[in-house]
Enzyme design. Structure first.
Site, short mmCIF file in Angstrom:
data_model
loop_
_atom_site.label_atom_id
_atom_site.label_comp_id
_atom_site.label_asym_id
_atom_site.label_seq_id
_atom_site.Cartn_x
_atom_site.Cartn_y
_atom_site.Cartn_z
N CYS A 88 0.88 -1.19 0.00
CA CYS A 88 0.00 0.00 0.00
C CYS A 88 0.91 1.23 0.00
CB CYS A 88 -0.90 0.01 1.22
SG CYS A 88 -1.75 -1.55 1.57
N PRO B 45 1.50 7.69 -0.26
CA PRO B 45 2.05 8.55 -1.31
C PRO B 45 3.51 8.29 -1.67
CG PRO B 45 2.02 9.74 0.76
CD PRO B 45 1.41 8.39 1.04
N GLY C 80 6.45 7.86 0.44
CA GLY C 80 7.59 8.25 1.29
C GLY C 80 8.39 7.05 1.76
N LYS C 81 7.69 6.02 2.22
CA LYS C 81 8.39 4.83 2.73
C LYS C 81 9.00 4.04 1.58
CE LYS C 81 5.07 4.67 6.50
NZ LYS C 81 4.16 5.63 5.85
N CYS D 142 -0.44 4.64 10.89
CA CYS D 142 -0.23 5.97 11.50
C CYS D 142 -1.39 6.28 12.44
CB CYS D 142 -0.07 7.05 10.42
SG CYS D 142 -1.45 7.19 9.29
#
Length: 434
Positions: A256, A259, A261-262, A375
């Site tokens: 998943c 956006p 970043g990871k 999160c």
């Protein structure tokens, strides 16, 4: 540019509180579309975030002065005005009233302008309503910190009253700004040097070496950011790739990824070796991931459209399930989340999270690692999901997380721990088949 900053702020508040808009996206869009002058951009952000963060407190302060039914936008205008009067010290009372009256007239309500004028004048002549009027401790904490009562009760059950108080109070603060150094193209030392030369105060994270906490002008306006040498990412979010610890040559699945970043952080840690397959269910979000990969010059990632509940066609050394969640851990950045979510939302989310985890587990090689992260600070979405998964999958085990000299079975970061986002991370190891 015929709209002043307060007019634009009210439009954003209307969109957020009635149309399910996202405050951060709407503020960014207003700035990008040049709706306010550059000198007013900080005030726009302050008005929107501040009003949303303190919404329940502001409603409590205003309530005694409203004697008749008002339109929703007028109540939001009053909240924004009272926010300035109570929390901002440099704006004169007469300016707050005049601006509110003019906005009401511009919206076509001359009778409403008289009402707004009278309410604000009465408010400014009166003592601020005391929170001591609220005798119930939990209700008072709810109003004082603008946290819905169901959340206060819910967190008290799981964390106890004192920790709940810390969470609620911390969600009223602005999070520290942190950037991630793109270590494929620049050393951390060089990044610190460049940032200091450009006038930033810089502090390196004690936990994630490539994480820098900065204070200074908007980082997005710098060449460092525009050239992909640093990226904006919350410190808690950076812990995910740090704990996964990608090693040269690893194959990784990000189930998943938007956006992104990871995904980008993991790719940077691979240092152009190995390979990442990054998937997401939303096609338009894949474009954002692709944009960031190109800006950062990362070539070891393939992105594609995929529902994380649908089977994957290969196995990987490491798999990340950064699951869709209630997002309550990021309420400092998106304060409207506090008011949007209900207990039912959480009840609906954890079965989806467990389904994704079950499916992703099939893509982990024997001996491989799966990271589960959210999160949020909700136990139903965190520990409950992990332990439910482990209970029905005896070929996986929870692997302890070593962080800053401490060992955690699973890692729950609360918003006040680092003045960063609330986050949950678990390491799940697939047992080696001998």
């Amino acid at each position: 540019m015929d709209k002043n900053v307060r007019y634009v702020a009210l439009e954003i508040l209307d969109d957020v509180l009635t149309e399910d808009g996202y405050s951060n996206l709407l503020i960014n869009a207003a700035i990008k579309e040049d709706k306010v002058e550059e000198k007013d951009r900080a005030l726009l952000t302050e008005l929107v975030y501040g009003t949303l963060q303190h919404k329940l407190t502001l409603e409590y302060y205003i309530e005694p002065f409203i004697k008749a039914n008002l339109k929703g936008w007028m109540k939001r205008l009053l909240m924004m005005s009272v926010y300035q009067a109570v929390y901002l010290t440099k704006i004169p009372d007469h300016a707050i009233i005049n601006e509110a009256v003019e906005i009401t007239k511009r919206r076509g309500s001359y009778s409403g302008a008289k009402t707004i004028n009278a309410i604000l004048r009465n408010f400014q002549r009166s003592e601020l309503r005391s929170l001591d009027e609220i005798k119930d401790d939990l209700k008072r904490l709810s109003i004082e910190t603008s946290t819905p009562l169901w959340l206060v009760k819910h967190w008290k059950t799981h964390f106890g009253l004192e920790v709940t108080r810390k969470i609620c109070q911390n969600l009223l603060e602005r999070p520290d700004t942190s950037v991630r150094v793109n270590t494929t193209r620049m050393t951390v030392e060089d990044a610190i040097k460049r940032l200091k030369e450009e006038g930033y105060t810089v502090r390196q994270s004690d936990v994630v070496p490539e994480c820098l906490f900065i204070e200074g002008p908007p980082i997005v306006q710098t060449r460092l950011f525009k050239d992909g040498l640093v990226s904006v990412q919350d410190a808690s979010s950076m812990l995910v790739a740090h704990i996964m610890n990608p090693e040269p040559g690893d194959t990784i699945l990000d189930t998943c990824s938007a956006p992104g970043g990871k995904t980008c952080h993991m790719a940077e840690k691979l240092n152009q070796t190995g390979h990442i397959d990054a998937h997401d269910i939303h096609e338009h979000k894949l474009e954002l991931i692709d944009f960031n990969l190109r800006k950062l010059r990362l070539t070891n990632v393939d992105i594609s459209l995929h529902d994380a509940r649908a089977p994957f066609d290969r196995q990987y050394d490491k798999v990340l399930v950064d699951a869709p969640c209630s997002g309550l851990g990021v309420a400092k950045r998106k304060p409207e989340i506090k008011y949007d979510k209900t207990a039912k939302d959480i009840d609906n989310l954890w079965p989806l999270q467990l389904d994704i985890l079950r499916n992703a587990a099939e893509a982990v090689k024997p001996g491989g690692l799966m990271i589960y992260s959210t999160c949020t600070i909700e136990q139903m979405e965190n520990e409950n999901v992990v332990y439910s998964f482990i209970k029905e999958n005896n070929n996986f085990e929870i692997e302890p997380i070593e962080l800053a000299g401490e060992t955690h079975k699973t890692l729950q970061i609360l918003p006040h721990d680092f003045n960063a986002d609330g986050f949950f991370i678990a390491k799940l190891r697939r047992k080696d088949v001998s």
